[in-house]
Design an enzyme around this catalytic site. Structure first.
Site, PDB file in Angstrom:
ATOM      1  N   ALA A  77       0.696  -1.304  -0.006  1.00 27.99           N
ATOM      2  CA  ALA A  77      -0.087   0.130   0.174  1.00 27.99           C
ATOM      3  C   ALA A  77       0.884   1.194  -0.053  1.00 27.99           C
ATOM      4  O   ALA A  77       0.397   2.053  -0.452  1.00 27.99           O
ATOM      5  CB  ALA A  77      -0.800   0.118   0.936  1.00 27.99           C
TER       6      ALA A  77
ATOM      7  N   HIS B   8       1.417   3.677  -3.047  1.00 29.34           N
ATOM      8  CA  HIS B   8       0.393   4.570  -3.487  1.00 29.34           C
ATOM      9  C   HIS B   8       0.573   5.977  -2.842  1.00 29.34           C
ATOM     10  O   HIS B   8      -0.145   6.986  -3.193  1.00 29.34           O
ATOM     11  CB  HIS B   8      -0.971   3.735  -3.454  1.00 29.34           C
ATOM     12  CG  HIS B   8      -0.977   2.606  -4.201  1.00 29.34           C
ATOM     13  ND1 HIS B   8      -0.772   2.385  -5.318  1.00 29.34           N
ATOM     14  CD2 HIS B   8      -1.516   1.542  -3.545  1.00 29.34           C
ATOM     15  CE1 HIS B   8      -0.844   1.150  -5.577  1.00 29.34           C
ATOM     16  NE2 HIS B   8      -1.117   0.474  -4.379  1.00 29.34           N
TER      17      HIS B   8
ATOM     18  N   ASP C  69      11.563   9.140  -1.650  1.00 27.94           N
ATOM     19  CA  ASP C  69      12.593  10.002  -1.391  1.00 27.94           C
ATOM     20  C   ASP C  69      13.856   9.024  -1.223  1.00 27.94           C
ATOM     21  O   ASP C  69      14.923   9.471  -1.376  1.00 27.94           O
ATOM     22  CB  ASP C  69      12.474  10.952  -0.381  1.00 27.94           C
ATOM     23  CG  ASP C  69      11.396  12.135  -0.953  1.00 27.94           C
ATOM     24  OD1 ASP C  69      11.149  12.187  -2.113  1.00 27.94           O
ATOM     25  OD2 ASP C  69      11.155  13.054  -0.043  1.00 27.94           O
TER      26      ASP C  69
ATOM     27  N   GLU D 273      10.137  -2.317  -8.769  1.00 26.54           N
ATOM     28  CA  GLU D 273       9.070  -2.403  -8.191  1.00 26.54           C
ATOM     29  C   GLU D 273       8.074  -3.556  -8.566  1.00 26.54           C
ATOM     30  O   GLU D 273       7.994  -3.842  -9.764  1.00 26.54           O
ATOM     31  CB  GLU D 273       8.260  -0.940  -8.614  1.00 26.54           C
ATOM     32  CG  GLU D 273       6.837  -1.195  -8.136  1.00 26.54           C
ATOM     33  CD  GLU D 273       5.970   0.173  -8.652  1.00 26.54           C
ATOM     34  OE1 GLU D 273       6.765   1.413  -8.907  1.00 26.54           O
ATOM     35  OE2 GLU D 273       4.774   0.345  -8.475  1.00 26.54           O
TER      36      GLU D 273
ATOM     37  N   LEU E 114       2.280  -8.255  -6.929  1.00 27.39           N
ATOM     38  CA  LEU E 114       1.609  -9.564  -7.315  1.00 27.39           C
ATOM     39  C   LEU E 114       0.571  -9.514  -8.232  1.00 27.39           C
ATOM     40  O   LEU E 114       0.329 -10.104  -9.226  1.00 27.39           O
ATOM     41  CB  LEU E 114       1.267 -10.324  -6.177  1.00 27.39           C
ATOM     42  CG  LEU E 114       2.134 -10.850  -5.033  1.00 27.39           C
ATOM     43  CD1 LEU E 114       1.583 -10.670  -3.449  1.00 27.39           C
ATOM     44  CD2 LEU E 114       2.632 -12.169  -5.326  1.00 27.39           C
ATOM     45  N   SER E 115      -0.344  -8.469  -7.817  1.00 29.02           N
ATOM     46  CA  SER E 115      -1.601  -8.256  -8.555  1.00 29.02           C
ATOM     47  C   SER E 115      -1.342  -7.316  -9.763  1.00 29.02           C
ATOM     48  O   SER E 115      -0.433  -6.342  -9.670  1.00 29.02           O
ATOM     49  CB  SER E 115      -2.845  -7.783  -7.697  1.00 29.02           C
ATOM     50  OG  SER E 115      -2.467  -6.603  -7.229  1.00 29.02           O
TER      51      SER E 115
ATOM     52  N   ARG F 146      -5.052   2.362  -6.763  1.00 31.77           N
ATOM     53  CA  ARG F 146      -3.730   1.658  -6.782  1.00 31.77           C
ATOM     54  C   ARG F 146      -3.157   1.991  -8.166  1.00 31.77           C
ATOM     55  O   ARG F 146      -2.019   1.451  -8.544  1.00 31.77           O
ATOM     56  CB  ARG F 146      -4.272   0.256  -6.894  1.00 31.77           C
ATOM     57  CG  ARG F 146      -4.816  -0.317  -5.573  1.00 31.77           C
ATOM     58  CD  ARG F 146      -4.992  -1.745  -5.479  1.00 31.77           C
ATOM     59  NE  ARG F 146      -5.924  -2.119  -4.483  1.00 31.77           N
ATOM     60  CZ  ARG F 146      -5.837  -2.372  -3.078  1.00 31.77           C
ATOM     61  NH1 ARG F 146      -4.527  -2.170  -2.641  1.00 31.77           N
ATOM     62  NH2 ARG F 146      -6.589  -2.642  -2.244  1.00 31.77           N
TER      63      ARG F 146
HETATM   64  C1  DQA Z   1       0.176  -5.101  -3.881  1.00 31.58           C
HETATM   65  C2  DQA Z   1      -0.872  -4.091  -4.537  1.00 31.58           C
HETATM   66  C3  DQA Z   1      -1.027  -2.962  -3.589  1.00 31.58           C
HETATM   67  O1  DQA Z   1      -1.994  -2.117  -4.091  1.00 31.58           O
HETATM   68  C4  DQA Z   1      -1.744  -3.553  -2.281  1.00 31.58           C
HETATM   69  O2  DQA Z   1      -1.733  -2.502  -1.453  1.00 31.58           O
HETATM   70  C5  DQA Z   1      -0.633  -4.509  -1.603  1.00 31.58           C
HETATM   71  C6  DQA Z   1      -0.149  -5.619  -2.422  1.00 31.58           C
HETATM   72  C7  DQA Z   1       0.411  -6.322  -4.781  1.00 31.58           C
HETATM   73  O3  DQA Z   1       1.348  -7.021  -4.630  1.00 31.58           O
HETATM   74  O4  DQA Z   1      -0.212  -6.629  -5.845  1.00 31.58           O
HETATM   75  O5  DQA Z   1      -0.546  -4.832  -0.611  1.00 31.58           O
HETATM   76  O6  DQA Z   1       1.599  -4.198  -3.850  1.00 31.58           O
END
Ligand code: DQA
Length: 148
Positions: free
Chosen positions: A77, A80, A87, A98, A101-102, A111
């Site tokens: 999270a 976002h 920084d 970066e 998973l989703s 998101r």
């Molecule tokens: C996440 C996607 C983020 O939006 C979310 O807050 C997560 C997991 C992912 O790995 O898909 O906690 O980073």
């Protein structure tokens, strides 16, 4: 030996039971074990940090200076909205990938925006556990100069 640091942010310690329809049923421990097997195959050292606390992630990024060759970061999270993590990434010269998973761009509007995206090398999103495996593969190929 080249060294890679994997940092996982808030709630990722609950992987396996956390919204499995979105994040799958693999635990963080399973992911880390898979990454370790892959790192051994590729001949790099790999370390893992998970924290639910923004400041601990900032400190981990700062401490990676002059120690690690690459950081693989799922800031969860914090991705976002954490200007502090952004920084910290900008403040060091260790490249960061970066990870999500989703597919964050196919989910809720909030998101879609990543405050860290402009200061990382690139983003891998939407491939589940394979987002991490792909990031490790890219990091090693970058370190070796196989890709630009
Ligand atoms: C996440 C996607 C983020 O939006 C979310 O807050 C997560 C997991 C992912 O790995 O898909 O906690 O980073």
């Amino acid at each position: 030996m080249n060294k890679i640091l994997v940092i996982n942010g808030p709630n990722l310690n609950l992987l396996g039971t956390r919204e499995p329809e979105i994040y799958g049923s693999t635990t963080l421990d399973d992911i880390n074990k898979m990454l370790k097997v892959q790192a051994d195959k590729l001949g790099v050292k790999i370390d893992f940090i998970q924290s639910n606390i923004e400041g601990e992630i900032v400190t981990a990024i700062q401490n990676a200076r002059a120690v690690y060759d690459f950081i693989l970061l799922n800031a969860a999270a914090f991705t976002h909205y954490s200007v502090a993590i952004r920084d910290a990434i900008s403040a060091i010269d260790v490249p960061v990938i970066e990870i999500h998973l989703s597919n964050v761009h196919a989910r809720e509007e909030f998101r879609h925006h990543s405050v860290i995206a402009p200061v990382v090398l690139g983003q891998i999103s939407g491939f589940g556990v394979d987002s991490y495996i792909a990031a490790l593969d890219i990091a090693v190929r970058k370190i070796r100069g196989d890709i630009k």
